[in-house]
Design a protein around this motif. Structure first.
Motif, PDB file in Angstrom:
ATOM      1  N   SER A  51     -24.324  -3.138  -1.611  1.00  0.00           N
ATOM      2  CA  SER A  51     -22.858  -3.269  -0.622  1.00  0.00           C
ATOM      3  C   SER A  51     -22.358  -1.715  -0.373  1.00  0.00           C
ATOM      4  O   SER A  51     -22.900  -0.998  -0.905  1.00  0.00           O
ATOM      5  CB  SER A  51     -21.835  -3.868  -1.597  1.00  0.00           C
ATOM      6  N   TYR A  52     -21.541  -1.701   0.558  1.00  0.00           N
ATOM      7  CA  TYR A  52     -21.122  -0.450   0.942  1.00  0.00           C
ATOM      8  C   TYR A  52     -20.364   0.312  -0.315  1.00  0.00           C
ATOM      9  O   TYR A  52     -20.227   1.523  -0.416  1.00  0.00           O
ATOM     10  CB  TYR A  52     -19.953  -0.448   1.911  1.00  0.00           C
ATOM     11  N   LYS A  53     -19.804  -0.486  -1.217  1.00  0.00           N
ATOM     12  CA  LYS A  53     -19.039   0.083  -2.290  1.00  0.00           C
ATOM     13  C   LYS A  53     -20.102   0.575  -3.211  1.00  0.00           C
ATOM     14  O   LYS A  53     -19.658   1.316  -4.243  1.00  0.00           O
ATOM     15  CB  LYS A  53     -18.380  -0.999  -3.113  1.00  0.00           C
ATOM     16  N   GLU A  54     -21.473   0.156  -2.922  1.00  0.00           N
ATOM     17  CA  GLU A  54     -22.375   0.837  -4.023  1.00  0.00           C
ATOM     18  C   GLU A  54     -22.926   2.007  -3.431  1.00  0.00           C
ATOM     19  O   GLU A  54     -24.279   2.413  -3.449  1.00  0.00           O
ATOM     20  CB  GLU A  54     -23.378   0.001  -4.327  1.00  0.00           C
ATOM     21  N   ALA A  55     -22.508   2.677  -2.461  1.00  0.00           N
ATOM     22  CA  ALA A  55     -22.808   3.731  -1.796  1.00  0.00           C
ATOM     23  C   ALA A  55     -23.588   5.070  -2.517  1.00  0.00           C
ATOM     24  O   ALA A  55     -24.758   5.295  -2.296  1.00  0.00           O
ATOM     25  CB  ALA A  55     -21.679   4.615  -0.886  1.00  0.00           C
ATOM     26  N   ILE A  56     -22.924   5.191  -3.726  1.00  0.00           N
ATOM     27  CA  ILE A  56     -23.422   6.444  -4.510  1.00  0.00           C
ATOM     28  C   ILE A  56     -24.948   5.851  -4.970  1.00  0.00           C
ATOM     29  O   ILE A  56     -25.906   6.442  -5.420  1.00  0.00           O
ATOM     30  CB  ILE A  56     -22.777   6.742  -5.647  1.00  0.00           C
ATOM     31  N   GLU A  57     -25.121   4.635  -5.719  1.00  0.00           N
ATOM     32  CA  GLU A  57     -26.259   4.043  -6.192  1.00  0.00           C
ATOM     33  C   GLU A  57     -27.131   3.848  -5.001  1.00  0.00           C
ATOM     34  O   GLU A  57     -28.337   4.056  -5.291  1.00  0.00           O
ATOM     35  CB  GLU A  57     -25.762   2.535  -6.609  1.00  0.00           C
ATOM     36  N   ALA A  58     -26.999   3.257  -3.887  1.00  0.00           N
ATOM     37  CA  ALA A  58     -27.649   3.267  -2.520  1.00  0.00           C
ATOM     38  C   ALA A  58     -28.296   4.470  -2.512  1.00  0.00           C
ATOM     39  O   ALA A  58     -29.656   4.735  -2.218  1.00  0.00           O
ATOM     40  CB  ALA A  58     -27.222   2.704  -1.516  1.00  0.00           C
ATOM     41  N   TYR A  59     -27.676   5.602  -2.270  1.00  0.00           N
ATOM     42  CA  TYR A  59     -28.157   6.941  -1.997  1.00  0.00           C
ATOM     43  C   TYR A  59     -29.202   7.170  -3.265  1.00  0.00           C
ATOM     44  O   TYR A  59     -30.261   7.917  -2.657  1.00  0.00           O
ATOM     45  CB  TYR A  59     -27.084   7.910  -1.908  1.00  0.00           C
ATOM     46  N   ASP A  60     -28.869   7.147  -4.635  1.00  0.00           N
ATOM     47  CA  ASP A  60     -29.745   7.671  -5.370  1.00  0.00           C
ATOM     48  C   ASP A  60     -30.895   7.040  -5.569  1.00  0.00           C
ATOM     49  O   ASP A  60     -31.942   7.435  -5.577  1.00  0.00           O
ATOM     50  CB  ASP A  60     -28.875   7.376  -6.885  1.00  0.00           C
ATOM     51  N   PHE A  61     -30.830   5.561  -5.230  1.00  0.00           N
ATOM     52  CA  PHE A  61     -32.209   4.653  -5.181  1.00  0.00           C
ATOM     53  C   PHE A  61     -33.143   5.025  -4.001  1.00  0.00           C
ATOM     54  O   PHE A  61     -34.337   5.293  -4.192  1.00  0.00           O
ATOM     55  CB  PHE A  61     -31.681   3.254  -5.058  1.00  0.00           C
ATOM     56  N   PHE A  62     -32.301   5.276  -2.954  1.00  0.00           N
ATOM     57  CA  PHE A  62     -33.112   5.840  -1.891  1.00  0.00           C
ATOM     58  C   PHE A  62     -33.736   7.117  -1.790  1.00  0.00           C
ATOM     59  O   PHE A  62     -35.195   7.215  -1.625  1.00  0.00           O
ATOM     60  CB  PHE A  62     -32.114   5.844  -0.267  1.00  0.00           C
ATOM     61  N   ILE A  63     -33.202   8.086  -2.306  1.00  0.00           N
ATOM     62  CA  ILE A  63     -33.604   9.412  -2.525  1.00  0.00           C
ATOM     63  C   ILE A  63     -35.016   9.374  -3.582  1.00  0.00           C
ATOM     64  O   ILE A  63     -35.784   9.969  -3.748  1.00  0.00           O
ATOM     65  CB  ILE A  63     -32.631  10.495  -2.858  1.00  0.00           C
TER      66      ILE A  63
END
Length: 201
Positions: free
Chosen positions: A52-64
């Motif tokens: 979700s957009y609320k999980e932006a930090i988690e999403a970024y960390d996972f992607f990187i």
């Protein structure tokens, strides 16, 4: 992967998602091009349901940590594979997906690339497009967009549009969505793709 569901077409588009994965915005983009008559391929690069957009930090960390921009090699290989079946193969990427799309620009088998607000494109300024490429930047981003655009502008086969909007302005689910600027960008993308197809005839 959202595989193609249209028949009797010789045009394919690869849609590359943001750090969040295949969310409602990306699904809507895929559907739009399917309805326009393209076969659409949308690799799920995170191999899991969308953040979700609320999980932006988690999403970024996972992607990187798990995906990274080296994923362009797989996307470029997909272009090569699809060219065995299709006359034209386009790539359209958003944000992180836009940077991956940009990294594919030296693949001459690609009919055209559209990269929408790829902020990490600035890390790969040495690339020289071997296919028509359109960069759509949001002027209000996390870096000096105008300076980056200025350094890139003289490259062959490259078009750049700086849109007076925020990062994510194309996404109707984003707080930075701008309906007027989104419509302008969508028209620019459609015009670019039509021009690429016309120039090949």
């Amino acid at each position: 992967m959202l595989d193609s569901i249209t028949e009797n077409t010789n045009q394919a588009i690869i849609i590359l998602h943001e750090i969040y994965g295949i969310n409602e915005f990306i699904k809507a983009q895929c559907q739009k091009f399917i309805e326009a008559g393209y076969d659409v391929f949308c690799p799920n690069m995170i191999n899991k349901p969308a953040f979700s957009y609320k999980e932006a930090i988690e999403a970024y960390d996972f992607f990187i940590k798990n995906i990274g921009f080296e994923r362009y090699q797989e996307v470029s290989a997909l272009v090569n594979q699809l060219k065995n079946k299709y006359d034209d193969v386009f790539i359209i990427g958003f944000s992180a997906g836009a940077t991956i799309a940009w990294r594919c620009c030296e693949n001459s088998l690609c009919s055209g690339i559209v990269a929408c607000y790829g902020s990490r494109i600035r890390d790969y300024m040495d690339l020289n497009p071997a296919c028509p490429t359109l960069l759509l930047f949001a002027k209000e981003d996390s870096f000096d967009v105008h300076a980056v655009a200025g350094q890139l502008r003289d490259k062959q086969d490259l078009s750049i549009i700086e849109v007076d909007a925020r990062h994510g302005f194309l996404d109707c689910y984003s707080k930075y969505y701008d309906i007027r600027k989104s419509k302008f960008a969508e028209e620019s993308i459609e015009c670019f793709i039509r021009r690429c197809r016309k120039n090949k005839k």
